[in-house]
Design an enzyme around this catalytic site. Structure first.
Site: not given
Ligand SMILES: O=c1ccn([C@H]2C[C@H](O)[C@@H](CO)O2)c(=O)[nH]1
Ligand SMILES: [Zn+2]
Length: 133
Positions: A40, A42, A51, A53, A84, A87
């Site tokens: 991920n 940010e 994310c 994925e 989420c 994704c």
């Molecule tokens: O399956 C998931 C769930 C959350 N996040 C990330 C998004 C954000 O950076 C942090 C909190 O939601 O986690 C992912 O990358 N994948």
């Molecule tokens: Zn996601």
């Protein structure tokens, strides 16, 4: 391949850029026989976060590998991580309904799902057939 993909997802997680949530996620997709890692990423404008994925899927597709054969996702969750909605829809674009989805956490609790379990009734290209412009 399951263990290998989970290992790759754990490695990917180390690269997560998470100064806001501090919640690191790693993913690995097997696409046309090649493994692509994703973490991920940010952003100070929170909604622009990508994310793990989707990072992995976009890396595969941008390298010409469109057929996802399996995916592993790992996070520091109580049970196996649960991707989420965004994704799930993006994965559905490049997976078959029986594509294996390995969801796990840092304790090694792993569930083996399929794409159709992850997103039943996904909107797909076929749903647009009626519209002729
Ligand atoms: O399956 C998931 C769930 C959350 N996040 C990330 C998004 C954000 O950076 C942090 C909190 O939601 O986690 C992912 O990358 N994948
Ligand atoms: Zn996601």
């Amino acid at each position: 391949m399951k263990d290998k993909l989970i290992q790759e997802a754990l490695e990917a997680r180390k690269q997560a850029y998470t100064p806001y949530s501090h919640f690191k996620v790693g993913a690995a997709v097997l696409a046309d026989g090649v493994i692509f890692r994703g973490c991920n990423v940010e952003n100070a404008s929170y909604g622009l976060t990508n994310c793990a994925e989707r990072t992995a899927v976009f890396k595969a597709v941008s390298e010409g590998k469109r057929k996802i054969e399996a995916i592993a996702v790992v996070g520091d969750t109580e049970g196996p991580i649960t991707p989420c909605g965004a994704c799930r829809q993006v994965l559905a674009e490049f997976c078959d309904s029986d594509t294996k989805v390995y969801l796990t956490n840092l304790s090694g609790q792993t569930e083996e799902w399929t794409m159709s379990r992850l997103l039943p009734g996904a909107f797909s290209a076929a749903d647009m057939d009626k519209e002729k412009g």
